[in-house]
Motif scaffolding. Structure first.
Motif, PDB file in Angstrom:
ATOM      1  N   LEU A 280       0.825  -1.212   0.000  1.00 21.02           N
ATOM      2  CA  LEU A 280       0.000   0.000   0.000  1.00 21.02           C
ATOM      3  C   LEU A 280       0.858   1.260   0.000  1.00 21.02           C
ATOM      4  N   ALA A 281       2.038   1.169   0.650  1.00 24.72           N
ATOM      5  CA  ALA A 281       2.841   2.390   0.769  1.00 24.72           C
ATOM      6  C   ALA A 281       3.732   2.591  -0.448  1.00 24.72           C
TER       7      ALA A 281
ATOM      8  N   ASN B 117       6.125   0.147  -7.344  1.00 22.87           N
ATOM      9  CA  ASN B 117       4.912   0.598  -8.035  1.00 22.87           C
ATOM     10  C   ASN B 117       3.871  -0.473  -8.275  1.00 22.87           C
ATOM     11  N   PRO B 118       3.306  -1.059  -7.232  1.00 25.42           N
ATOM     12  CA  PRO B 118       2.247  -2.042  -7.514  1.00 25.42           C
ATOM     13  C   PRO B 118       1.017  -1.364  -8.136  1.00 25.42           C
TER      14      PRO B 118
ATOM     15  N   PHE C  24       3.110  10.524  -1.484  1.00 27.59           N
ATOM     16  CA  PHE C  24       3.530  10.882  -0.122  1.00 27.59           C
ATOM     17  C   PHE C  24       3.145  12.275   0.293  1.00 27.59           C
ATOM     18  N   THR C  25       2.922  13.138  -0.673  1.00 25.54           N
ATOM     19  CA  THR C  25       2.525  14.486  -0.268  1.00 25.54           C
ATOM     20  C   THR C  25       1.214  14.434   0.498  1.00 25.54           C
TER      21      THR C  25
ATOM     22  N   ARG D 184      -2.878   3.630   9.480  1.00 24.00           N
ATOM     23  CA  ARG D 184      -2.131   4.271   8.400  1.00 24.00           C
ATOM     24  C   ARG D 184      -2.444   3.603   7.063  1.00 24.00           C
ATOM     25  N   MET D 185      -2.541   2.266   7.059  1.00 23.99           N
ATOM     26  CA  MET D 185      -2.852   1.580   5.787  1.00 23.99           C
ATOM     27  C   MET D 185      -4.242   1.970   5.304  1.00 23.99           C
ATOM     28  N   ALA D 186      -5.191   1.988   6.238  1.00 27.18           N
ATOM     29  CA  ALA D 186      -6.555   2.362   5.853  1.00 27.18           C
ATOM     30  C   ALA D 186      -6.547   3.781   5.297  1.00 27.18           C
TER      31      ALA D 186
END
Length: 2045
Positions: free
Chosen positions: A1177-1178, A1219-1220, A1183-1184, A1274-1276
């Motif tokens: 996910l990350a 880049n998934p 990131f902005t 954070r993932m959500a």
């Protein structure tokens, strides 16, 4: 076989074996040796090395088979690399000698080959050790190659590859020689030699610099040559070589030492130019081709072009994604130029152009789709856009030039068309794969993406217009929000530009493509668009005749739009059906006569338009039939039929029309035919019965026409072959990653592949494979395929004579043609025959009389001997189908016999292959052909054929056939298993690896055998274990085979074995094999790997995962470059693969595998799984957006480090996932939810932070979910704020799950707070983007759900913090207030319904929670007295939330009522459809009601509950008059509906409004609860019951229910049913609560009636008052008409389900039974208690007579519960059910009915009986003593004594028994019982009526006094005795108070000595025990009270006993100073002394 497991070969055993066994034995020994050598210590190996080498070398001479020689060589290499190397030179010399030998006999060949393989292996293992011998060896091998045959050349190439690999740079001296040899092999006639040469050169180029510098051109030319006539494997290998070499030429850094040779670096342009040359000119080189080019004869062969295409892909993949990003523009322009007009050869015919475009599309898709991440893809899309603009400018320049004639044919326009098509298709695919993440790209005005596509919709070339339309389709599917605007834009252009032919067709293509996209977009398009499109289509059709220049285009466009409109389904089409049928009727002439006149009129142009129009109409009807099946009623079919005969007539006349008007009509007529055939295939044959014969003739003529030039067997026959048989034909028919381009080779050179321009009508159809462009074949081909299908249907339905005639005719037509024509006709005829037989078999039809068999047999036998393998395959299938259709044993036997004879006599390959497959097919369709001798002869013949080593083809087909027979024979085959298995093993060990197809068939046989043996393989008998070993051996041989498909077979065999005999399959080697092939370039191998993995992880996921990681760590070289198992484990590798994989089936398997692994391992490897998901996910989060909300609270010191993970990702550390794609991220988010669910079923510490931290301290390996909460949030958050809508939905779902699971977990460090509180900023920030205006409704709807869950969870108590989220809901409420009119017009109306209802549901949930908190808070205030500030803090939150909602309640209530009204209308049965309002409801339109229903079903329950609560809070008082009238008449109310339209409704009185609302809520609830669907959620049922509870909390609705008895009964029956059908205790409790309220309502009603009757009639005529209540004067209750009866039924149902003993039928006697009392579960107790409360209320609903009828039942049940659950509990507590039954008893006994004159006597009798029953409970039953709790029973007796009228309990017999019970209890030793008895007696003694209390006093006082004196003498020792004493004294004191004056003195006299005896003097007080001190205090205090009260008596006693007086005075003096303190404290100490049970008691007394 165990004997083979030794370091040395067991020669004794070996020499005793037969030939086949020897080979098996050797192979087994060698494979064991390979593992053993690695595990044995070096010294042991050295010790036996000499013998071992001798044994191995001696095997060389025993002519070993291919797998054996490979293993032998491997072992030699390993042996020398572990042991000493001094004898290795001898070995090498020996091998070289064997190779030099002049013996050329075939028997010596295996030895030579083995020597070659050994050399390769030795050099590979030992490498530089042997550097001084290698020149001789290589020279020797190359010399041998000159005379070698293909197997030799193959092995030599592979051996050279190994030598080069081992020596590395040291082999430079031989590079040129090897290169020269490999060059010649690269164009060898044997394909496997070409593959081997490519592998050898691939190894060579690593060190041989000249290959990618000076000789680069010749390498390229060589590869192009090699592609000529190649097969798939060669193309894979050679393209890999070519791509790698060219990539190397670009990126290589030349070492300094070589720079003297001044090697030039090649630029990218030159390298691409080189590849382009191959693509455009093929292998003919640069110069030689020019002559042909000038003559215009040479065209590049397709296999070269396909090979070069694959090389492009390898080239780009080798250079990698980052390189491609930098050089994308150059690469794109080069690839597009391949189909530009500057190379006219590439596109000289349409066929070439289509194939060229396919190749270009493939290159672009592989490069962009496979290598670039999402950001780079967006950049690529912009580049493609630029390219489109450039090409557009060229066209514009030409189009603006002068006259029309020059421009259309202009070369420039045509030059750009193919480039544009490729660019547009790739752009479409690209945006489709990006999904909603492409939104920024479309919003970027600088790119002008949409404008560029729409600008080329008017391109002169039809292919470009279609490609542009398809590109719009892809955009609409990817970004549903663009669908409606695009549709509007195209419709507007189409209307404006009606006079431009290009625009008319272009924009109608676009509209059709967009309509085709609607079914992929769940949110749909506005319903009104259908009408606009239909009108426009009619307009185009009507205006077609006005302008001849536009006729054809307008006609085509009109019908295309109608056909596309049909795909929207019945809901839309039903509104336009009448117009459609009218148009259909008008398009054909009415009668045959009109058709004749038509023929004589017109010219070729009008005929062209006419045929175009009719074909279009047929297509529209076909689309209607296939998409709107629901509308095909009898009536509609009747209206469809009339034009059909005429359409068929026209078909028959076509040939004469063609003759008249010339060949321009050829294409339109073919298209017309095809459309008619397609429609007829869809319609049932009965509809065109009259035309069957005519049709059949026409079809026969089409199939045997003389002008068909191409034999397209590859697309005609596969549907008529069995899927499994196609495997043996050509790998091209199998699925591969290159299917898209390989297809063109399959079809053969003369035929075009499919392309959109061949059939524009396919643009709206859904494509079979994913979402790629539809690829219809040219009409000439597709008409044949439709004719073949239709022939099958028609031929089965004509008469037998006609059928025979046609079959004979077809047979003749084959005989009368010659050569290639004959092949084509035969192909068509056999296809139609197969189609006919397949249809007959499917419809269980019969062939007809015997003479019919002859022509069929002749046709099939002819085909079985055809040189075309596909035709033979189809014929074999038809052969079996024929036997199946005839269904006659003798005939089948005859067919089998024919096959045997042919096979015995024939010697040619064709006949042998055809008839062997025919045998297999017969078995497949008819089982074991029912007789075993057939089976024996079949197996015998096939055994023989499969050993025919001269022809691999015969072997392949025979073995395939054998596998079919094994499969179908089942257990019958058991006798043949052993010989078959040894045959398979022998062939596996001996067939050369170059014949991969034989090995594949062998694999299928082995697989079939394993299936046949099945679970028997687990057995331990010797025969079974031999079979098992052979199977495993076979698998091992196949695993070693170089061919990927054989390896896939091996894996599926092992998978079968693992299923049947898991203990015997070595899991670690299987897993290693799977991991190695995880990223294989072969699709079928990858599929096999995943299918196997999926099975393994279901059983042993953890082991598989561990093996994979172990393997990755052990293996020296990286397993597979793509799967990084070492770092991310198998799971991570699978996720990476999921991201790259495009094959749908594979992706499904990967997901399932991961899900299984997650289910079994997520809890144990929690951190690992969460990190995986987080990385995915990350890896591509923007990131902005993420960092700005990381407002973690300051207290998070230790969490700081993981908060920084988000911000510090600037360093380029390698990330496991680059880049998934969005789909992979969605899957990761779903995994997070699954992990949370898995943890729910695991340890409780996962959701308890204190416990988790404690267990973590104990053992650091412990890992719990709650410790990862920050990560989960954070993932959500990352998912919920992404660009992709799907990911946003998943992220919000994850957030919802997290909130629901973690909301209640307290934060240990800050009591009173919960752990989620610190994340409120993140939650708010995650939700905010979902409420922006451009967010699609489904995301907003989900976000509303999360908002309400967050507010309702109570995590945030501070209102100001809560306001942020609350504000979001307020904004959405404002948005939806305008109802269905105001919402966005981008989607279907049902989408806005969904959004409105989601908002209303969210508000409802918040309101319900607010009211609940408010309620519980008020109760808390009532029960406890808070200090001031405590109250202030508490009221802060609960009322605050209610205040927040209050502001909007007016609006909300109005909207809620409107929504409920809609729901009520929508749930009406279909017969009331006509009464529904025409314009729909408040939030739905009538056209979209079907879609809207679903959304109402999801949200009505909470809205209902909220509405009920709101109505309750207003007490059903209508506040402002306008709310009652105006707003409620806007949504149509049920009452106004009956009066006609809502506008004419009169303004209603508040009473009517309330009644309407009441009935609305009640009606919805009852309707729902009556017919509970199986999918009704618990949430809905609970909400519904709570709504009813809320409704009945208020007097007005209660009075409604009370006054309408039928309504009450109906409700009770519904609730009874709910209780019966739903087991959930919470639902049953809620139902009982509603029942209680209904009974209360009835009571109130009865009371009210009695009161009003008394008021009306006055007191005088009291006697004549009518009886109110149920049972009236007679006491009879009628089932079905009685409320009480219904209630009793329901309560009995509850009670008997919890306590079956209450059912007399069950226990067999109505009396008391000796069962042990039981404690019910908490839920059970609550249910029983609730039922008892209801029972005790029932008498009040009845008339006195009625009450008499029900009293026995009620008493029986109440006492029954008491008896069944009176369990002794510690501390004398009463169980909750006993408490409830006592409470109920008290309620029943004190009922006014007991005293009412009409029922008094009956009640008294019944109550006495009840008391007797209770008294009987003590007595032993059947001689066994019951262990009932005495306290419970005594309490029950006390309740009777105190609550009934005296005459019940004072009759002597009962009274005597009661007294005895008390006496007995006083004697019981148990102190608790004694305390309780005293307490109960105290209440009895104090009873005001002496008649009741005195007998007890007389009987019991004496024994009480005795008891006390006894204690007095003994002195109490512990607190319980102290308590007993205190209770006793209290009883005596009470007696003193009750007693009459004259007796009082005696009592006081008794009491005082006892009390004074406990006083202590000062000395004793100091040393006394605590108990004695307490006693002293207690006695003193009581004396101080008694003294003043009865002073005279007191004085007398004191006077008479000086000792007592002295003692008392001393005590008083001693305690004088602190008496005050004592008194105040003693008041407090009295409370703890009382037990909780006392309070219980006082509740019922």
């Amino acid at each position: 076989m165990e004997l083979a497991h030794n370091l040395l070969l067991n020669e004794e055993v070996y020499n005793q074996l037969g030939e086949v066994q020897k080979a098996e034995f050797i192979f087994d020994w060698l494979s064991y040796l390979e593992k053993l050598l690695l595990a044995t210590s070096r010294s042991d190996v050295k010790e036996k090395q000499k013998t071992l080498v001798e044994q191995l070398l001696s095997l060389l001479n025993s002519s070993p088979g291919p797998p054996t020689r490979k293993l032998l060589a491997k072992n030699l290499g390993v042996l020398y690399s572990i042991g000493d190397t001094f004898s290795v030179y001898e070995t090498i010399d020996k091998c070289n000698d064997l190779i030099r030998s002049k013996d050329d006999s075939p028997s010596y060949l295996p030895t030579k080959l083995a020597a070659v393989v050994c050399l390769g292996s030795l050099y590979r293992k030992l490498g530089r050790v042997l550097v001084n011998t290698f020149t001789d060896t290589v020279g020797n091998i190359l010399k041998a190659m000159k005379s070698a045959e293909s197997q030799g050349r193959y092995e030599i190439m592979l051996s050279l590859q190994n030598i080069l690999n081992g020596l590395g740079a040291a082999a430079t001296p031989c590079h040129r020689d090897v290169y020269k040899a490999a060059k010649s092999c690269l164009t060898d006639r044997s394909m496997s030699v070409r593959c081997a040469a490519a592998k050898c050169l691939l190894e060579l180029q690593k060190e041989a610099i000249f290959m990618w510098s000076t000789d680069l051109d010749s390498v390229a030319t060589l590869c192009f040559k090699s592609f000529e006539g190649s097969n798939y494997d060669v193309r894979i290998s050679v393209s890999k070589l070519l791509g790698t070499v060219l990539a190397k030429a670009i990126i290589s850094k030349h070492p300094g030492s070589v720079s003297r040779q001044s090697i030039r670096r090649l630029s990218l342009e030159e390298v691409l130019e080189l590849l382009g040359t191959g693509f455009l000119r093929g292998s003919s080189g640069f110069l030689r081709a020019s002559g042909d080019m000038l003559k215009g004869t040479s065209s590049v062969s397709r296999d070269v072009r396909v090979g070069v295409t694959q090389a492009y892909v390898v080239f780009v993949s080798t250079l990698g994604g980052t390189w491609l990003e930098k050089n994308f523009a150059a690469f794109l322009s080069h690839v597009l130029s391949l189909v530009s007009q500057s190379h006219p050869k590439a596109t000289q015919t349409q066929t070439d152009a289509v194939c060229g475009r396919r190749c270009v599309s493939f290159i672009l898709r592989a490069a962009i789709g496979g290598l670039l991440g999402e950001k780079a893809q967006i950049a690529a899309a912009k580049d493609i856009c630029q390219a489109i603009w450039k090409l557009k400018k060229v066209v514009d320049a030409v189009m603006n030039e002068g006259n029309v004639e020059t421009r259309v044919g202009s070369t420039d326009v045509m030059a750009s068309q193919h480039m544009l098509v490729c660019a547009l298709q790739e752009l479409g695919n690209l945006i489709y794969s990006l999904g909603t993440t492409a939104a920024p790209l479309l919003q970027d005005s600088s790119a002008g993406l949409l404008d560029s596509i729409i600008s080329v919709i008017q391109h002169p070339s039809i292919a470009v217009r279609l490609a542009a339309a398809w590109c719009l389709h892809c955009i609409a599917v990817a970004l549903p929000s663009y669908l409606t605007p695009l549709l509007d834009r195209c419709l507007e252009r189409l209307t404006v530009l009606k006079s431009s032919p290009e625009a008319v067709t272009g924009f109608s293509f676009a509209v059709a493509a967009l309509l085709g996209a609607v079914k992929h977009c769940p949110l749909g398009i506005p319903h009104g668009k259908g009408k606009i499109i239909m009108t426009l289509a009619e307009d185009l059709l009507c205006s077609a005749v006005q302008n001849s220049r536009l006729s054809a285009q307008r006609t085509q466009s009109g019908w295309l739009l109608i056909a596309a409109l049909m795909t929207l389904g019945p809901a839309v089409v039903s509104h336009h059906l009448a117009r459609l049928l009218l148009l259909w009727k008008c398009v054909f002439p009415l009668s045959p006569k009109d058709l004749e006149t038509e023929k004589s009129r017109g010219d070729s142009f009008t005929w062209q338009v006419t045929l175009e129009g009719r074909a279009g109409a047929l297509c529209a009807i076909k689309s209607f039939v296939s998409h709107c099946g629901d509308l095909l009623t009898e009536e509609v079919i009747q209206r469809l039929l009339p034009p059909l005969p005429c359409a068929v007539d026209l078909l028959i006349q076509l040939s004469s029309v063609l003759r008249t008007y010339g060949s321009t009509l050829k294409t339109p007529s073919v298209v017309y035919k095809q459309r008619l055939y397609e429609l007829l295939i869809l319609l049932p044959p009965e509809t065109y019965e009259g035309n069957l014969c005519a049709l059949l003739k026409e079809l026969a003529a089409d199939l045997t026409a003389s002008d068909i030039q191409v034999a397209a067997s590859a697309f005609l026959l596969p549907p008529f072959c069995h899927r499994d048989d196609l495997v043996i034909l050509s790998p091209l028919l199998q699925e591969t990653d290159h299917r898209f381009i390989e297809e063109q080779l399959l079809l053969g050179n003369g035929i075009a592949c499919g392309s959109l321009e061949y059939d524009p009508y396919s643009i709206y159809e859904k494509d079979g494979e994913g979402n790629s462009v539809p690829k219809p074949l040219p009409p000439v081909l597709s008409v044949i395929s439709s004719a073949v299908k239709l022939f099958g249907v028609v031929c089965a339905h004509v008469g037998e004579a006609q059928r025979l005639f046609i079959l004979e005719q077809l047979l003749d037509s084959i005989k009368h043609t010659k050569g290639a024509r004959q092949q084509i006709v035969q192909l068509h005829v056999v296809s139609s025959l197969s189609s006919f037989l397949k249809y007959l078999a499917g419809s269980k039809g019969h062939l007809g009389p015997e003479e019919m068999r002859r022509p069929v047999l002749a046709l099939v036998m002819g085909a079985l001997e055809s040189p075309n393998p596909l035709l033979r395959c189809a014929a074999a299938e038809a052969w079996a189908r024929l036997a199946q259709v005839v269904d006659d044993g003798a005939f089948t036997a005859a067919l089998a016999q024919v096959s045997f004879d042919k096979l015995k006599s024939a010697r040619d390959v064709v006949t042998r292959t055809g008839y062997s497959l025919a045998l297999g097919s017969l078995h497949r369709y008819l089982g074991g052909i029912s007789s075993s001798q057939h089976l024996n002869s079949c197996v015998g013949i096939l055994f023989t054929l499969s050993q025919d080593s001269t022809s691999p083809d015969v072997q392949t087909w025979a073995l395939h056939s054998l596998s079919l027979i094994i499969d179908s024979a089942g257990p019958l085959y058991n006798m043949h298993v052993e010989p078959t298995l040894s045959l398979i093993i022998m062939l596996l060990l001996n067939v050369p690896p170059t014949h991969a197809e034989v090995h594949q068939s062998l694999g299928r046989c082995l697989n079939a055998l394993i299936t046949t043996l099945g679970p028997e393989l687990q057995g331990n008998s010797t025969s079974i274990s031999t079979l098992r070993t052979s199977c495993l051996l076979g698998c091992a041989v196949m695993q070693d085979n170089p061919d990927c498909l054989v390896q896939a077979q091996a894996i599926s065999c092992l998978q079968q074995l693992h299923m049947f005999a898991p203990r015997h399959v070595n899991l670690s080697s299987l897993v290693s094999c799977l991991c190695v092939n995880l990223c294989s370039p072969y699709l079928l191998l990858r599929r096999a790997v995943l299918a196997c993995l999926r099975q393994l992880v279901q059983r042993e996921a953890a082991e598989v995962s561990e093996h994979a990681v172990m393997l990755a760590k052990d293996s020296r070289e990286e397993l597979t470059p793509d799967a990084n198992i070492r770092e991310v484990g198998l799971e991570g590798a699978l996720l990476t693969l999921l991201d790259k994989e495009t094959d749908q089936k594979l992706c499904r398997d990967i997901k399932e595998t991961l899900n299984h692994m997650l289910t079994s391992m997520a809890v144990d490897k929690l951190s690992f799984w969460l990190k995986l998901c987080k990385d995915v996910l990350a890896a591509s989060a923007d990131f902005t957006t993420v960092t700005c909300v990381d407002t973690m609270q300051e207290e998070e010191g230790e969490k700081e480090d993981d908060a920084s993970v988000l911000t510090t990702r600037n360093d380029d550390k390698s990330y496991p996932f680059t880049n998934p794609r969005w789909a992979t991220r969605v899957f990761a988010a779903e995994c997070v939810c699954r992990i949370i669910n898995q943890c729910e079923n695991a340890h409780s510490a996962h959701f308890d932070i204190a416990l988790a931290q404690e267990m973590r301290k104990r053992d650091s390996r412990n890992d719990f979910l709650v410790l990862h909460l920050a990560d989960l949030i954070r993932m959500a958050f990352m998912a919920a704020t992404d660009h992709s809508d799907q990911l946003r939905l998943s992220g919000l779902e994850t957030l919802l799950v997290v909130i629901r699971r973690f909301a209640s977990i307290p934060e240990p460090e800050f009591p009173g707070h919960v752990i989620l509180e610190q994340y409120q900023a993140n939650v708010g920030a995650a939700l905010r983007p979902a409420f922006t205006s451009e967010t699609p409704p489904d995301v907003t709807a989900k976000a509303c759900q999360v908002c309400s869950a967050w507010i309702a969870s109570g995590v945030v108590s501070d209102l100001n913090d809560l306001r942020r989220v609350h504000q979001l809901l307020v904004s959405s409420l404002t948005k939806i207030q305008a109802g269905k009119e105001a919402l966005s017009h981008l989607y279907n109306e049902s989408a806005s319904t969904m959004e409105i209802l989601a908002v209303l549901k969210a508000w409802a949930e918040v309101y319900i929670i607010a009211v609940e908190r408010h309620k519980s808070h008020r109760q808390a205030l009532k029960t406890t007295t808070y200090s001031e500030d405590c109250v202030r803090n508490e009221s802060y939150s609960p009322d605050g939330l209610l205040d927040l909602v209050h502001a909007d309640l007016g609006t909300l209530s109005r909207l809620w009522l409107a929504a409920l009204q809609d729901f009520a209308l929508l749930t009406l049965p279909s017969e009331f459809a006509s009464q529904l309002p025409v314009e729909g409801g408040a939030f739905y339109t009538s056209e979209t009601s079907e879609n809207a229903k679903l959304h109402y079903y999801n949200s009505w329950a909470l809205i209902l509950h909220a509405t009920a609560l709101w109505l309750t809070s207003t007490g059903f008082v209508v506040a402002d008059p306008d709310e009652g009238a105006s707003h409620l008449s806007r949504p149509v109310t049920p009452t106004s509906m009956c009066q006609g339209s809502s506008s004419g409704a009169t303004v209603k009185s508040p009473e009517d409004v309330c009644t309407d609302r009441f009935h609305l809520i009640l009606g919805i609830s009852v309707e729902f609860l009556c017919s509970l669907r199986s999918d009704a959620t618990m949430e809905s049922i609970t909400a519904c019951l709570h709504a009813l509870q809320a409704l009945l909390d208020v007097p007005w609705p209660r009075s409604k229910i009370g006054s309408d008895q039928d309504l009450g009964i109906e409700l009770l029956n519904v609730l009874h049913r709910v209780i019966l059908t739903r087991e959930s205790p919470s639902i049953q409790l809620a139902s009982l609560e509603v029942v209680r309220q209904i009974i209360c309502a009835a009571q109130e009603h009865v009371k009210e009636k009695r009161r009003s009757a008394e008021v009306d009639d006055g007191a005088a005529e009291k006697e004549t008052l009518p009886e109110f209540g149920e049972g009236k004067d007679t006491g009879g209750l009628v089932p079905g008409k009685s409320l009480v009866f219904a209630t009793l039924e329901l309560c009995v149902c509850i009670l008997v389900r919890q306590l079956p003993e209450l059912n007399p039928k069950l226990t067999g006697s109505p009396g008391v039974r000796a069962t042990k009392p039981q404690v019910l579960s908490e839920d059970g107790s609550r249910l029983v208690s609730a039922a008892l409360v209801i029972l005790s209320e029932l008498p009040a609903v009845c008339s006195p007579e009625g009450s008499i009828s029900i009293l026995p039942t009620i008493l029986y049940l109440t006492i029954g519960v008491l008896r069944e659950t009176a369990v002794k509990l510690p501390g004398g507590q009463l169980s909750s059910t006993v408490a409830a039954s006592l409470q109920a008893l008290k309620g029943i006994l004190s009922s006014p009915m007991a005293r009412a004159e009409k029922s008094h006597t009956a009640w008294t009798d019944l109550l006495r009986s009840a008391l007797t029953t209770i008294l009987d409970c003590w007595d032993p039953v059947d001689g066994t003593h019951q262990e009932l709790d005495e306290i419970s029973l005594l309490t029950a007796i006390t309740v009777f004594i105190l609550s009934t009228s005296p005459e019940v309990t004072t009759i002597p017999c009962l009274q005597k028994r009661c007294i005895e019970k008390f006496k007995a209890s006083l004697e019981i030793k148990d102190p608790v019982v004694q305390i309780k008895t005293y307490q109960l007696l105290l209440s009895v003694f104090q009873y005001p009526n002496p008649a009741v209390s005195y007998p007890y006093i007389y009987s019991l006082v004496s024994s009480i006094v005795e008891k006390l004196q006894e204690i007095d003498q003994r002195k109490p020792e512990d607190t319980t005795e102290l308590q007993i004493f205190q209770e006793g004294i209290k009883v005596l004191e009470a007696l003193v108070a009750i007693a009459e004056e004259q007796h009082r003195s005696q009592l006081v006299a008794c009491l005082l000595p006892i009390l004074i005896s406990f006083l202590l003097d000062d000395n004793a007080l100091g040393s006394a025990t605590a108990v004695m001190k307490n006693l002293h205090d207690f006695a003193l205090q009581n004396l101080m009270q008694i003294g003043p009260q009865y002073s005279s008596v007191f004085k007398n006693v004191m006077a008479s006993s000086p000792a007592l007086k002295a003692r008392l005075e001393a005590a008083i003096k001693g305690n004088q100073e602190n008496v005050k303190v004592k008194i105040s404290t003693s008041k407090h100490t009295k409370n703890p002394g009382k037990n909780a049970s006392i309070q219980l008691k006082t509740n019922f007394l």
